[in-house]
Motif scaffolding. Structure first.
Motif, PDB file in Angstrom:
ATOM      1  N   SER A  32      -8.004  -0.119   3.455  1.00 60.22           N
ATOM      2  CA  SER A  32      -6.807  -0.315   2.637  1.00 60.22           C
ATOM      3  C   SER A  32      -5.639  -0.813   3.483  1.00 60.22           C
ATOM      4  CB  SER A  32      -6.424   0.991   1.933  1.00 60.22           C
ATOM      5  OG  SER A  32      -7.450   1.426   1.064  1.00 60.22           O
ATOM      6  N   LEU A  47      -1.365  -1.018  -4.141  1.00 65.39           N
ATOM      7  CA  LEU A  47      -2.522  -0.129  -4.016  1.00 65.39           C
ATOM      8  C   LEU A  47      -2.059   1.310  -3.892  1.00 65.39           C
ATOM      9  CD1 LEU A  47      -5.560   0.309  -3.698  1.00 65.39           C
ATOM     10  CD2 LEU A  47      -5.291  -0.141  -1.238  1.00 65.39           C
ATOM     11  N   ASP A  48      -2.421   2.118  -4.873  1.00 71.31           N
ATOM     12  CA  ASP A  48      -2.102   3.548  -4.898  1.00 71.31           C
ATOM     13  C   ASP A  48      -3.283   4.298  -4.305  1.00 71.31           C
ATOM     14  OD1 ASP A  48      -1.265   6.092  -5.480  1.00 71.31           O
ATOM     15  OD2 ASP A  48      -1.518   5.915  -7.647  1.00 71.31           O
ATOM     16  N   THR A  49      -3.121   4.792  -3.085  1.00 72.85           N
ATOM     17  CA  THR A  49      -4.233   5.412  -2.363  1.00 72.85           C
ATOM     18  C   THR A  49      -4.336   6.906  -2.660  1.00 72.85           C
ATOM     19  OG1 THR A  49      -2.877   5.904  -0.422  1.00 72.85           O
ATOM     20  CG2 THR A  49      -3.977   3.762  -0.481  1.00 72.85           C
ATOM     21  N   LYS A  66      -9.073   8.579  -7.411  1.00 76.59           N
ATOM     22  CA  LYS A  66      -9.552   7.358  -6.771  1.00 76.59           C
ATOM     23  C   LYS A  66      -8.422   6.347  -6.672  1.00 76.59           C
ATOM     24  CE  LYS A  66     -11.237   5.201 -11.043  1.00 76.59           C
ATOM     25  NZ  LYS A  66     -12.400   4.592 -11.704  1.00 76.59           N
ATOM     26  N   GLU A  67      -8.613   5.368  -5.792  1.00 76.80           N
ATOM     27  CA  GLU A  67      -7.599   4.343  -5.602  1.00 76.80           C
ATOM     28  C   GLU A  67      -7.457   3.479  -6.845  1.00 76.80           C
ATOM     29  OE1 GLU A  67      -7.618   3.547  -0.801  1.00 76.80           O
ATOM     30  OE2 GLU A  67      -8.633   2.133  -2.126  1.00 76.80           O
ATOM     31  N   THR A 125      -5.327  -0.164  -8.106  1.00 78.50           N
ATOM     32  CA  THR A 125      -4.485  -1.296  -7.751  1.00 78.50           C
ATOM     33  C   THR A 125      -3.770  -1.793  -8.997  1.00 78.50           C
ATOM     34  OG1 THR A 125      -6.007  -1.961  -5.980  1.00 78.50           O
ATOM     35  CG2 THR A 125      -4.406  -3.599  -6.722  1.00 78.50           C
ATOM     36  N   VAL A 137       0.853  -1.191   0.000  1.00 85.17           N
ATOM     37  CA  VAL A 137       0.000   0.000   0.000  1.00 85.17           C
ATOM     38  C   VAL A 137       0.888   1.240   0.000  1.00 85.17           C
ATOM     39  CG1 VAL A 137      -1.838   1.256   1.191  1.00 85.17           C
ATOM     40  CG2 VAL A 137      -1.780  -1.248   1.282  1.00 85.17           C
TER      41      VAL A 137
END
Length: 212
Positions: A82, A65-67, A45-46, A48, A16
């Motif tokens: 997440s 996961l790019d938050t 938005k997130e 993946t 993450v």
């Protein structure tokens, strides 16, 4: 994290990427996966990403996961979800944004709170070190913060170097592997103790039966 069977090696990991907006999270993901740099994103938005990499001569399938920045308000619950999902965490800040640096401690505390344990694999990355004229956070400050939070630390420029990004993410993968192996050892110890208790119980039962 998953077990590959008899070899009991970690073959998958979920990473993450956390941090304030505009510190380079998406650029880092793209640089790590494709070795290319893209400077402009409209990231609301997130996302993946999936890829396979080889670290220390062992292949691993990654979900990254790019938050988005959402540590406050109703969306904070999504950030906690997440964190629950992830095996390892990379917290980014920009050396040109003092606020993003101060945000790092808050994110690390949130990780510890959600995971309910200390020692969760976490790497701190200071980005945009190529912009010396706009620097607002000294390298020594980042190193001190990482030491205080007990995290590995890297200062780099996603815009200028693929290798430095790979080194930082590879270190996180190594730390996730260490945690995976520690977890396996704990499970093995627990299993051995249960077996010993079961054997002792059976022995005591046989002893009582012979007395009768």
């Amino acid at each position: 994290m998953t077990d590959s069977g008899a070899a009991r090696k970690m073959t998958r990991a979920k990473l993450v990427i956390l941090g304030r907006d505009n510190c380079g999270k998406t650029a880092l993901c793209v640089r790590f996966i494709t070795r290319r740099f893209i400077g402009e994103y409209d990231h609301k938005k997130e996302v993946t990403y999936g890829c396979r990499k080889v670290v220390d001569k062992e292949a691993i399938d990654l979900e990254i996961l790019d938050t988005v920045n959402k540590c406050v308000g109703p969306a904070a619950n999504s950030l906690e979800s997440s964190i629950k999902w992830g095996d390892g965490f990379l917290i980014m800040y920009s050396v040109t944004d003092r606020g993003s640096f101060e945000y790092v401690s808050r994110l690390k505390r949130l990780i510890d709170h959600v995971k309910q344990t200390l020692g969760i694999p976490t790497v701190i990355v200071a980005n945009k070190c190529d912009i010396e004229n706009g620097r607002l956070v000294r390298r020594e400050e980042g190193q001190a913060l990482a030491a205080d939070l007990r995290c590995s630390f890297f200062e780099l420029s996603v815009a200028e170097s693929t290798s430095s990004v790979e080194i930082a993410v590879s270190q996180l993968i190594r730390e996730v592997r260490v945690e995976f192996n520690r977890h396996l050892l704990a499970l093995d110890k627990c299993s051995r103790m249960l077996q010993m208790r079961h054997a002792l119980k059976n022995k005591l039962t046989r002893s009582k039966t012979m007395q009768w």
